[in-house]
Design a protein around this motif. Structure first.
Motif, short mmCIF file in Angstrom:
data_model
loop_
_atom_site.label_atom_id
_atom_site.label_comp_id
_atom_site.label_asym_id
_atom_site.label_seq_id
_atom_site.Cartn_x
_atom_site.Cartn_y
_atom_site.Cartn_z
N VAL A 145 0.83 -1.22 0.00
CA VAL A 145 0.00 0.00 0.00
C VAL A 145 0.86 1.26 0.00
N ASN A 146 1.94 1.27 0.75
CA ASN A 146 2.79 2.46 0.77
C ASN A 146 3.45 2.68 -0.59
N GLY A 152 -4.88 8.74 0.06
CA GLY A 152 -4.02 7.77 0.74
C GLY A 152 -4.76 6.80 1.65
N SER A 153 -6.09 6.93 1.72
CA SER A 153 -6.89 5.98 2.51
C SER A 153 -7.41 4.87 1.60
N PHE A 154 -7.24 3.66 2.04
CA PHE A 154 -7.66 2.49 1.27
C PHE A 154 -8.53 1.59 2.15
N VAL A 155 -9.36 0.77 1.50
CA VAL A 155 -9.93 -0.38 2.18
C VAL A 155 -9.34 -1.62 1.54
N ARG A 156 -9.43 -2.73 2.27
CA ARG A 156 -8.88 -3.98 1.77
C ARG A 156 -10.01 -4.95 1.43
N SER A 202 -11.92 -7.75 1.90
CA SER A 202 -12.01 -8.65 3.03
C SER A 202 -13.48 -8.76 3.42
N SER A 260 -13.97 -2.63 3.84
CA SER A 260 -13.72 -2.64 5.27
C SER A 260 -12.22 -2.74 5.49
N ASN A 261 -11.81 -2.89 6.75
CA ASN A 261 -10.38 -2.93 7.06
C ASN A 261 -9.63 -1.76 6.43
N PRO A 262 -9.96 -0.55 6.87
CA PRO A 262 -9.26 0.63 6.32
C PRO A 262 -7.76 0.55 6.60
N ILE A 263 -7.00 1.13 5.70
CA ILE A 263 -5.55 1.20 5.88
C ILE A 263 -5.09 2.50 5.23
N SER A 264 -4.15 3.18 5.89
CA SER A 264 -3.66 4.44 5.35
C SER A 264 -2.23 4.28 4.88
N ALA A 265 -1.95 4.81 3.71
CA ALA A 265 -0.59 4.72 3.19
C ALA A 265 0.32 5.67 3.96
N GLU A 266 1.51 5.20 4.26
CA GLU A 266 2.54 6.02 4.90
C GLU A 266 3.57 6.42 3.85
N LEU A 323 6.88 6.84 1.80
CA LEU A 323 8.10 6.02 1.67
C LEU A 323 9.32 6.93 1.58
#
Lengths: 191, 191
Positions: free
Chosen positions: A80-81, A177-181, A183, B183-189, B191
């Protein structure tokens, strides 16, 4: 050791049926590039064809137009990064493969760079020239000539997202930069 | 009471940026229809434009071509069975709104039917005629003239998928009636 195995082309549309954010790869002459693209969709099962929006000002668009080919890689959540990074800088200033230390292979049919590390699947595509939609909507059409997937997450024509392969769950960009996966599977019941 | 509120058009592309499966609504004269569509994408931020694949043999295609308009509704996970059902039968044989007891409103600008119950958002679109891509790829382009979202899951231009609104999490079709939920949000950091 790679878990990637070739995919029956009739199943290629399933790779992006659920709307994942993609990496788009391209090369021409001594130049190569990788960028992120959230806007894509299948348009045909057989032959497998897709549409993808690639801004006409990008290096990717220049390279894919020159070579007539592009690659699609599906980043897993472990990437993701990287996905956000390659979507935020231009390949005109630097080779992003070098800058981010991205390992690549060369696609079997068209010779485009492809990424397997932390990715769930890839496709190599022949650009189908459609000058009007390319110009008016930045919408490029492509025919998938070969595809492969990591068998830990896609096998026998089906995705299998579960707790054993969270790093390979596809990612879906919400913006900024916000994502969901991919799942929380759910199966439709007949009404 | 409805939680739907109008959306700034500059945020409309975010509704489908992450690749949800959609319901497509249409009407012409005394006929109306609703079908499911997994293949869509934004193609432009401003004005907000989208592309969507609608098979040329469908009633939806006939109605949207005749009226020059179509609606897009984003089913939440509570509507997964309905989504699969309306994607599996043709509106030529029956009015699917009646058969499945679907409540609808009429869109403010173009008068297409829209569904809010168990849906997260909607858009109403003017069909931009593109005869070649409609014929060759079943790919239809539309301009979003108005949009609204349920503020419990989309507000201030942003999705907020969390445990409080699981019924409104968008659904993403993997094939054969299997879906994943946003669902399961994730934010990119960086690099």
């Amino acid at each position: 050791m790679s878990y990637f195995r070739p995919l029956a082309l009739e199943h290629a549309s399933r790779l992006i049926n659920h709307g994942p954010t993609l990496l788009v790869t391209s090369a021409f002459g001594a130049r190569r590039n990788v960028m992120a693209a959230a806007w894509s969709m299948p348009v045909e099962f057989t032959p497998p064809r897709i549409a993808i929006v690639i801004d006409k000002r990008t290096l990717t668009r220049e390279l894919m137009t020159a070579s007539g080919a592009f690659g699609i890689c599906l980043p897993g959540s472990a990437a993701v990064n990287l996905t956000y990074a390659v979507g935020s800088v231009s390949g005109r200033e630097q080779d992003k493969f070098e800058r981010y230390g991205i390992a690549s292979i060369t696609s079997p049919m068209l010779g485009v760079p492809l990424i397997e590390t932390d990715c769930a699947a890839w496709m190599e595509c022949r650009l189908i020239r459609e000058p009007h939609t390319e110009e008016a909507y930045d919408t490029c059409f492509g025919e998938v000539l070969a595809a492969a997937a990591d068998t830990r997450v896609f096998a026998d024509g089906r995705w299998r997202f579960d707790d054993s392969n969270t790093e390979l769950h596809t990612i879906h960009h919400l913006g900024g930069g916000s994502f969901v996966r991919s799942s929380n599977p759910i199966s439709a019941e007949p009404l």
